[in-house]
Write an enzyme that holds these catalytic residues in place. Structure first.
Site, PDB file in Angstrom:
ATOM      1  N   MET A 328       7.983 -18.465 -23.156  1.00 29.14           N
ATOM      2  CA  MET A 328       7.565 -18.941 -21.831  1.00 29.14           C
ATOM      3  C   MET A 328       8.703 -18.865 -20.819  1.00 29.14           C
ATOM      4  O   MET A 328       8.535 -18.397 -19.700  1.00 29.14           O
ATOM      5  CB  MET A 328       7.047 -20.385 -21.928  1.00 29.14           C
ATOM      6  CG  MET A 328       5.825 -20.556 -22.786  1.00 29.14           C
ATOM      7  SD  MET A 328       4.461 -19.492 -22.325  1.00 29.14           S
ATOM      8  CE  MET A 328       3.866 -20.311 -20.861  1.00 29.14           C
ATOM      9  N   ASP A 347      19.794 -21.142 -22.536  1.00 27.13           N
ATOM     10  CA  ASP A 347      19.324 -21.372 -23.906  1.00 27.13           C
ATOM     11  C   ASP A 347      20.498 -21.949 -24.692  1.00 27.13           C
ATOM     12  O   ASP A 347      21.553 -22.226 -24.113  1.00 27.13           O
ATOM     13  CB  ASP A 347      18.764 -20.072 -24.523  1.00 27.13           C
ATOM     14  CG  ASP A 347      17.686 -20.369 -25.565  1.00 27.13           C
ATOM     15  OD1 ASP A 347      18.025 -20.974 -26.608  1.00 27.13           O
ATOM     16  OD2 ASP A 347      16.508 -20.030 -25.334  1.00 27.13           O
ATOM     17  N   VAL A 404      11.499 -25.629 -23.600  1.00 31.82           N
ATOM     18  CA  VAL A 404      12.063 -25.628 -24.959  1.00 31.82           C
ATOM     19  C   VAL A 404      10.948 -25.992 -25.940  1.00 31.82           C
ATOM     20  O   VAL A 404       9.800 -26.154 -25.549  1.00 31.82           O
ATOM     21  CB  VAL A 404      13.260 -26.608 -25.078  1.00 31.82           C
ATOM     22  CG1 VAL A 404      14.387 -26.192 -24.149  1.00 31.82           C
ATOM     23  CG2 VAL A 404      12.841 -28.045 -24.803  1.00 31.82           C
ATOM     24  N   GLU A 406       8.248 -27.692 -28.344  1.00 32.82           N
ATOM     25  CA  GLU A 406       7.352 -28.813 -28.042  1.00 32.82           C
ATOM     26  C   GLU A 406       7.761 -30.026 -28.881  1.00 32.82           C
ATOM     27  O   GLU A 406       7.108 -30.364 -29.878  1.00 32.82           O
ATOM     28  CB  GLU A 406       5.907 -28.372 -28.348  1.00 32.82           C
ATOM     29  CG  GLU A 406       4.832 -29.307 -27.850  1.00 32.82           C
ATOM     30  CD  GLU A 406       4.531 -29.163 -26.363  1.00 32.82           C
ATOM     31  OE1 GLU A 406       5.417 -28.726 -25.611  1.00 32.82           O
ATOM     32  OE2 GLU A 406       3.409 -29.520 -25.960  1.00 32.82           O
ATOM     33  N   LYS A 411      13.011 -32.734 -25.647  1.00 31.88           N
ATOM     34  CA  LYS A 411      12.701 -32.666 -24.216  1.00 31.88           C
ATOM     35  C   LYS A 411      13.370 -33.837 -23.484  1.00 31.88           C
ATOM     36  O   LYS A 411      13.956 -33.659 -22.413  1.00 31.88           O
ATOM     37  CB  LYS A 411      11.189 -32.638 -23.985  1.00 31.88           C
ATOM     38  CG  LYS A 411      10.560 -31.288 -24.410  1.00 31.88           C
ATOM     39  CD  LYS A 411       9.143 -31.126 -23.957  1.00 31.88           C
ATOM     40  CE  LYS A 411       8.413 -29.963 -24.637  1.00 31.88           C
ATOM     41  NZ  LYS A 411       8.514 -28.672 -24.016  1.00 31.88           N
ATOM     42  N   SER A 433       2.728 -28.070 -23.122  1.00 25.92           N
ATOM     43  CA  SER A 433       1.295 -27.799 -23.040  1.00 25.92           C
ATOM     44  C   SER A 433       0.470 -28.986 -23.512  1.00 25.92           C
ATOM     45  O   SER A 433      -0.743 -28.997 -23.325  1.00 25.92           O
ATOM     46  CB  SER A 433       0.915 -26.538 -23.799  1.00 25.92           C
ATOM     47  OG  SER A 433       1.708 -26.342 -24.913  1.00 25.92           O
ATOM     48  N   HIS A 454       2.708 -26.424 -15.840  1.00 24.58           N
ATOM     49  CA  HIS A 454       2.182 -25.789 -17.050  1.00 24.58           C
ATOM     50  C   HIS A 454       1.778 -24.345 -16.789  1.00 24.58           C
ATOM     51  O   HIS A 454       0.803 -24.081 -16.091  1.00 24.58           O
ATOM     52  CB  HIS A 454       0.987 -26.627 -17.552  1.00 24.58           C
ATOM     53  CG  HIS A 454       0.360 -26.115 -18.798  1.00 24.58           C
ATOM     54  ND1 HIS A 454      -0.946 -26.361 -19.127  1.00 24.58           N
ATOM     55  CD2 HIS A 454       0.862 -25.368 -19.806  1.00 24.58           C
ATOM     56  CE1 HIS A 454      -1.222 -25.777 -20.279  1.00 24.58           C
ATOM     57  NE2 HIS A 454      -0.143 -25.170 -20.710  1.00 24.58           N
TER      58      HIS A 454
HETATM   59  P1  NAD Z   1       9.748 -20.613 -27.884  1.00 27.04           P
HETATM   60  O1  NAD Z   1       9.966 -21.148 -29.238  1.00 27.04           O
HETATM   61  O2  NAD Z   1       9.389 -19.186 -27.721  1.00 27.04           O
HETATM   62  O3  NAD Z   1      11.027 -20.860 -26.979  1.00 27.04           O
HETATM   63  C1  NAD Z   1      11.745 -22.053 -26.934  1.00 27.04           C
HETATM   64  C2  NAD Z   1      13.173 -21.714 -26.546  1.00 27.04           C
HETATM   65  O4  NAD Z   1      13.848 -22.911 -26.251  1.00 27.04           O
HETATM   66  C3  NAD Z   1      13.960 -20.990 -27.642  1.00 27.04           C
HETATM   67  O5  NAD Z   1      14.516 -19.808 -27.119  1.00 27.04           O
HETATM   68  C4  NAD Z   1      15.039 -21.999 -28.007  1.00 27.04           C
HETATM   69  O6  NAD Z   1      16.258 -21.381 -28.405  1.00 27.04           O
HETATM   70  C5  NAD Z   1      15.187 -22.751 -26.704  1.00 27.04           C
HETATM   71  N1  NAD Z   1      15.840 -24.048 -26.841  1.00 27.04           N
HETATM   72  C6  NAD Z   1      15.718 -24.944 -27.839  1.00 27.04           C
HETATM   73  N2  NAD Z   1      16.520 -26.001 -27.584  1.00 27.04           N
HETATM   74  C7  NAD Z   1      17.142 -25.768 -26.414  1.00 27.04           C
HETATM   75  C8  NAD Z   1      18.103 -26.477 -25.629  1.00 27.04           C
HETATM   76  N3  NAD Z   1      18.571 -27.657 -26.025  1.00 27.04           N
HETATM   77  N4  NAD Z   1      18.528 -25.921 -24.480  1.00 27.04           N
HETATM   78  C9  NAD Z   1      18.051 -24.729 -24.086  1.00 27.04           C
HETATM   79  N5  NAD Z   1      17.164 -24.009 -24.793  1.00 27.04           N
HETATM   80  C10 NAD Z   1      16.711 -24.527 -25.940  1.00 27.04           C
HETATM   81  O7  NAD Z   1       8.623 -21.561 -27.231  1.00 27.04           O
HETATM   82  P2  NAD Z   1       7.586 -21.235 -26.081  1.00 27.04           P
HETATM   83  O8  NAD Z   1       6.366 -20.674 -26.681  1.00 27.04           O
HETATM   84  O9  NAD Z   1       8.282 -20.501 -25.014  1.00 27.04           O
HETATM   85  O10 NAD Z   1       7.209 -22.698 -25.590  1.00 27.04           O
HETATM   86  C11 NAD Z   1       8.090 -23.468 -24.814  1.00 27.04           C
HETATM   87  C12 NAD Z   1       7.323 -24.630 -24.214  1.00 27.04           C
HETATM   88  O11 NAD Z   1       6.258 -24.133 -23.426  1.00 27.04           O
HETATM   89  C13 NAD Z   1       6.708 -25.587 -25.209  1.00 27.04           C
HETATM   90  O12 NAD Z   1       6.767 -26.884 -24.691  1.00 27.04           O
HETATM   91  C14 NAD Z   1       5.262 -25.118 -25.280  1.00 27.04           C
HETATM   92  O13 NAD Z   1       4.370 -26.146 -25.661  1.00 27.04           O
HETATM   93  C15 NAD Z   1       5.035 -24.712 -23.863  1.00 27.04           C
HETATM   94  N6  NAD Z   1       3.969 -23.750 -23.645  1.00 27.04           N
HETATM   95  C16 NAD Z   1       3.783 -22.708 -24.489  1.00 27.04           C
HETATM   96  C17 NAD Z   1       2.761 -21.807 -24.255  1.00 27.04           C
HETATM   97  C18 NAD Z   1       2.573 -20.638 -25.181  1.00 27.04           C
HETATM   98  O14 NAD Z   1       1.526 -19.991 -25.093  1.00 27.04           O
HETATM   99  N7  NAD Z   1       3.523 -20.294 -26.001  1.00 27.04           N
HETATM  100  C19 NAD Z   1       1.932 -21.977 -23.159  1.00 27.04           C
HETATM  101  C20 NAD Z   1       2.155 -23.035 -22.282  1.00 27.04           C
HETATM  102  C21 NAD Z   1       3.172 -23.909 -22.529  1.00 27.04           C
END
Ligand code: NAD
Length: 714
Positions: A328, A347, A404, A406, A411, A433, A454
């Site tokens: 995301m 990151d 980051v 979920e 968070k 989400s 979102h």
């Molecule tokens: P992801 O696992 O692809 O990415 C998360 C990233 O966060 C990773 O690159 C990780 O290294 C990084 N991270 C972890 N701890 C960190 C920190 N302390 N500082 C900086 N970076 C850090 O996850 P995603 O699918 O991108 O989802 C991220 C968020 O978006 C979640 O809350 C998820 O619920 C939400 N979301 C996801 C979707 C989806 O379809 N994947 C849709 C809407 C919302």
């Protein structure tokens, strides 16, 4: 004085400048009066050498009056047909004038606007990106009934015309010229009228220039008529290909195809009559009402900021911090940089952040390969994204968005450790989400500056952003987030906090209901296919595999840890399926070793384990019940969101359901669906479903309230 200014010059050229009372020129009663009087006067004009149709507005002509079309009621067919016939007769008179008629297209000429142009002999357009040309009626459940289908087929030939008619493509003047939809472009607005007149003078006495191709004696439709062997072959497959696309749920494309084929088969007047009948049929369909309401009126309402606090001045985001460069975060960084915003992409390591930035490079390279991006623009966009692992780089951000994992503890930790870097008045957004915003905001020292932002995956393609206000979110924070969403060219809907907000919560009911039917013993493939049959992009089991059962498992675990009791719908069946697939069989979804389906070598096949465990050969559920269960669950959840104020407006509910959840287009969104299904009928059907399948189908109280008040969902 007429709203059509009529001026004859010394060369005998009459210029008609359309300047209607409203903000745009539109095809309504005022237009019909003005057009009728104008063609009569032109027919009687002595010493006429040509006619130029021009516009005093920025838009050349906006097309049909959608308010008028929406107000159409069954029983008014004869009147409506009469009105169309009158319009058509004006256009026919115009193109039959013995002199060349030129349209001087200075702005968008869409729908009825382009139909007017088609009834002129020569179409000249200003080559500017504000000028769009096309017949987008199909996108509103209609067909071009002012001669558009018949003339475009005659002008371009059936095969070439079909994409413009069936997809409603809007094109630039250059593309329109290439396609043969217009005849010439000029580089500046100032050249438009002089060039139109010069064309008329150059063709003085040239009979050919005053006769439409289809009125010429030896006219042949380009590419042949419908019975020519080459075309006949194409036409054999066309209805099937169309049905595959619409799944039989959208009457407009079907009518258009039918009418276009008739236009390539019958004489001009007979084809026009069929076109009139086609539009008369369509204008009364629920689908047209749904599409016009949602895609035109409500979309305009949402995008023009109906849900944005009015008293806050426009806010500009200049520097955004994106925390987490995963799936995301990398998309959020890309869309922000594309809008010219400086991005700090953070990151846990610089390498991880750089990987996130590389995603933008990949998308930009793709755009370059398609000729849609210059190397300079690519360098400029990439130059705006700074990958980092250092919080200090966030200094001065107007907005920080967290994407980051979920996980509430993570968070919370990053909220408290980065909030200090925001500029004065900066806001903090979470892309969670599912997690409640009010609870996440507790980690912030200024919860009034905390809001849910979102996004949907993939961020660069999905047009929606759901903004979630926590209990303490201020109006200014909401306005800032709203303006940021518009800045990055997304459509923002605004909702109040609740577990799963509006979209995730409603979407969840779709795969929950799918899981229930699987557990009840219905054939899984049937359940999945009937989800598609109602018009959802994919079936409920397929979508759960994509979203991943692993995510559901984690979400359930997190909610339990958080002590969340706000359950939306009983999810026991979903739990059972998730437990069976993920915990017992290590199947967490498509990208986690498969889910309901196996994905091997590019093939998707149902995993036999699901059938063995759940399928019962003696369960026989009517298809209509399966379809209604899948649709009604989502509609009911949306109604509950409106009833409990999670949704603030009907427009947000409709737009959000279509753009964020994939609600079937024909419904016009999950709330609009109830309007044309009929509120009483909906109540009755809910009662039947509740009696047979469970209390979750009980009709939300808000429906009875609307019925009592004699209102619908608007
Ligand atoms: P992801 O696992 O692809 O990415 C998360 C990233 O966060 C990773 O690159 C990780 O290294 C990084 N991270 C972890 N701890 C960190 C920190 N302390 N500082 C900086 N970076 C850090 O996850 P995603 O699918 O991108 O989802 C991220 C968020 O978006 C979640 O809350 C998820 O619920 C939400 N979301 C996801 C979707 C989806 O379809 N994947 C849709 C809407 C919302």
């Amino acid at each position: 004085m007429s709203v059509f200014k009529y001026e004859k010059d010394a060369d005998g050229i009459v210029t008609i400048t359309m300047d209607m009372t409203g903000p745009v020129n539109a095809m309504n009663a005022e237009f019909r009066d003005a057009m009728g009087a104008t063609v009569d006067r032109l027919e009687a004009e002595q010493g006429l050498s040509g006619v130029v149709f021009a516009s005093a507005k920025k838009v050349f002509f906006a097309g049909g009056d959608l308010k008028e079309l929406l107000a159409f009621k069954k029983g008014e067919e004869a009147n409506f047909m009469g009105m169309l016939d009158t319009m058509k007769s004006f256009f026919r008179k115009l193109e039959k004038l013995p002199v060349p008629v030129v349209s001087a297209i200075n702005g968008a000429a869409l729908g009825g606007g382009y139909e007017l142009c088609l009834a002129t002999n020569y179409r000249l357009a200003w080559n500017d990106k504000s000028v769009q040309i096309g017949l987008p009626e199909v996108t509103l459940g209609l067909l071009p009934g002012g001669g558009g289908v018949v003339r475009l087929v005659n002008l371009l030939g059936l095969q070439a015309a079909l994409p413009y008619l069936l997809e409603g493509k809007k094109v630039t003047p250059e593309a329109a010229l290439k396609a043969g939809m217009i005849d010439e472009v000029v580089d500046s607005l100032e050249q438009l009228l002089p060039r139109a007149k010069a064309y008329i003078l150059a063709n003085k006495g040239n009979q050919d220039a005053a006769i439409q191709p289809w009125d010429k004696k030896d006219f042949r439709i380009p590419g042949g008529n419908a019975s020519s062997p080459k075309l006949a072959q194409v036409l054999m497959g066309a209805p099937a290909m169309l049905a595959q696309k619409t799944r039989g749920l959208l009457p407009a494309p079907e009518q258009i195809l039918d009418c276009a084929i008739e236009a390539a088969r019958l004489d001009f007047e007979a084809a026009q009559r069929i076109e009139t009948r086609g539009l008369t049929y369509l204008v009364g369909t629920p689908e047209a009402k749904n599409l016009i309401t949602t895609f035109f009126f409500q979309m305009n309402k949402v995008n023009s900021g109906a849900s944005r606090p009015k008293d806050v001045a426009p806010q500009l985001t200049k520097k955004v911090g994106v925390l987490g460069a995963g799936m995301m975060g990398q998309g959020i960084a890309y869309v922000s940089a594309m809008a010219g915003i400086e991005v700090i992409l953070k990151d846990i390591s610089v390498e991880a952040a750089e990987k996130g930035k590389a995603y933008s490079e990949k998308l930009l390279d793709k755009a370059m390969a398609r000729g849609r991006m210059s190397p300079e623009k690519k360098a400029q966009v990439l130059g705006l994204i700074k990958p980092t692992a250092d919080n200090a780089d966030l200094q001065g951000c107007d907005l920080i968005i967290e994407a980051v994992f979920e996980n509430i503890a993570l968070k919370n930790k990053i909220t408290s450790s980065t909030e200090q870097y925001l500029c004065e008045g900066g806001i903090w957004g979470s892309n969670t989400s599912t997690l409640p915003i009010t609870q996440l905001a507790e980690a912030a020292s200024k919860p009034e500056n905390f809001i849910g932002v979102h996004f949907f995956s993939p961020v660069d393609k999905m047009p929606l952003v759901e903004l979630i206000c926590g209990e303490k979110t201020s109006d200014i924070a909401l306005a800032k987030a709203f303006d940021y969403a518009r800045q990055i060219k997304k459509t923002p809907i605004v909702v109040n906090d609740s577990l799963g907000f509006f979209t995730s919560r409603t979407f969840g009911t779709y795969f929950d209901e799918g899981a229930r039917m699987v557990v009840e013993g219905v054939a899984p493939i049937k359940v999945d296919n009937l989800g598609k049959a109602i018009g959802m992009p994919v079936g409920p089991l397929t979508v759960h595999d994509e979203v991943s059962q692993e995510l559901s498992r984690k979400a359930m675990e997190t909610w339990a840890e958080m002590g969340v009791t706000d359950k939306w719908g009983e999810q026991d069946a979903l739990r059972e399926v998730v437990d069976f697939l993920v915990v017992q069989n290590g199947r967490g979804g498509r990208h986690h070793n498969g889910g309901y389906f196996d994905y091997r070598d590019g093939n998707k096949t149902l995993w036999a384990g699901v059938v063995e465990k759940f399928y019962k050969a003696d369960v026989c559920m009517p298809d209509q019940d399966i379809k209604d269960r899948l649709l009604f669950r989502q509609v009911i959840e949306t109604l509950k969101c409106l009833q409990t104020n999670v949704l603030r407006t009907v427009a947000d509910g409709n737009i959000g359901s279509i753009m964020g959840i994939g609600a079937p287009i024909w419904t016009g969104g999950f709330l609009q669906f109830v309007n044309t299904y009929g509120l009483e009928r909906f109540q009755t059907r809910c009662g039947e479903l509740a009696a047979q399948y469970g209390e979750r189908f009980a009709c939300p109280e808000i429906v009875a309230q609307k019925i009592a008040a004699g209102e619908t969902f608007v």
